[in-house]
Design an enzyme around this catalytic site. Sequence first.
Site, short mmCIF file in Angstrom:
data_model
loop_
_atom_site.label_atom_id
_atom_site.label_comp_id
_atom_site.label_asym_id
_atom_site.label_seq_id
_atom_site.Cartn_x
_atom_site.Cartn_y
_atom_site.Cartn_z
N HIS A 1 -50.91 40.58 -24.11
CA HIS A 1 -50.79 40.87 -25.54
C HIS A 1 -50.72 39.58 -26.35
CE1 HIS A 1 -48.97 43.28 -29.02
NE2 HIS A 1 -48.74 42.02 -29.36
N GLU A 2 -49.86 38.66 -25.92
CA GLU A 2 -49.70 37.39 -26.66
C GLU A 2 -50.95 36.52 -26.55
OE1 GLU A 2 -47.37 37.27 -28.73
OE2 GLU A 2 -46.36 39.00 -27.87
N CYS B 1 -46.03 45.50 -31.92
CA CYS B 1 -46.27 44.11 -32.28
C CYS B 1 -45.46 43.78 -33.53
CB CYS B 1 -47.76 43.92 -32.56
SG CYS B 1 -48.20 42.25 -33.03
N LEU B 2 -44.80 42.63 -33.53
CA LEU B 2 -44.00 42.25 -34.71
C LEU B 2 -44.88 42.10 -35.95
CD1 LEU B 2 -41.48 39.69 -33.15
CD2 LEU B 2 -41.06 42.08 -33.75
N GLY C 1 -42.16 39.01 -27.34
CA GLY C 1 -43.12 37.92 -27.35
C GLY C 1 -43.52 37.57 -28.76
N HIS D 1 -53.49 37.31 -29.07
CA HIS D 1 -53.22 36.78 -30.42
C HIS D 1 -53.89 35.43 -30.64
CE1 HIS D 1 -50.47 39.47 -32.48
NE2 HIS D 1 -49.68 39.57 -31.42
N GLN E 1 -48.59 34.12 -35.39
CA GLN E 1 -47.77 35.12 -36.09
C GLN E 1 -46.78 34.50 -37.07
OE1 GLN E 1 -46.85 37.28 -32.20
NE2 GLN E 1 -46.83 38.94 -33.69
ZN ZN Z 1 -48.26 41.02 -31.14
#
Ligand code: ZN
Length: 147
Positions: A132-133, A90-91, A46, A136, A51
């Site tokens: 999670h997304e 998480c990226l 995701g 953000h 991000q």
């Molecule tokens: Zn993330």
Amino acid sequence: MAIRNIRIEDDEILRKKSKEVKEITPRIEILVKDMIETMYHNDGVGLAAVQVGILKRIFVVDIQDDTGVKVFINPEILEKSGEELGPEGCLSLPGERDEVKRATYVKIKAQDIEGKEFILEATELLARAIQHEYDHLDGILFVDYNR
Ligand SMILES: [Zn+2]
């Protein structure tokens, strides 16, 4: 299409609230395509627009099942139930992993890339990725839950 740079760690933008998408312009379409490419390039499941440094309420998810990538524009979580602890990464936080408590079921409303509204019910990994997304978009990172 292009792979965009992922904002990481203490980049302040990750803590900001993303804004509603008023209109799906060609610019937004390119952003979404780039986000998908960037997510795949980095082996993520995701990615939220913030991000890649864009404060818009958009995220993409692909949990690598056979249903393909899903695009969520202006998402709204309508219902949540259940609770389960599970691992997340998480990226934007390379190398960090932690167990996070999430709902096992979510019902979410959003617009797709054509601006069409849809409602999706998700469980388990897809529900986790969506939560999670979604976080953000409000400047919340998964590590916040265990601090
Ligand atoms: Zn993330």
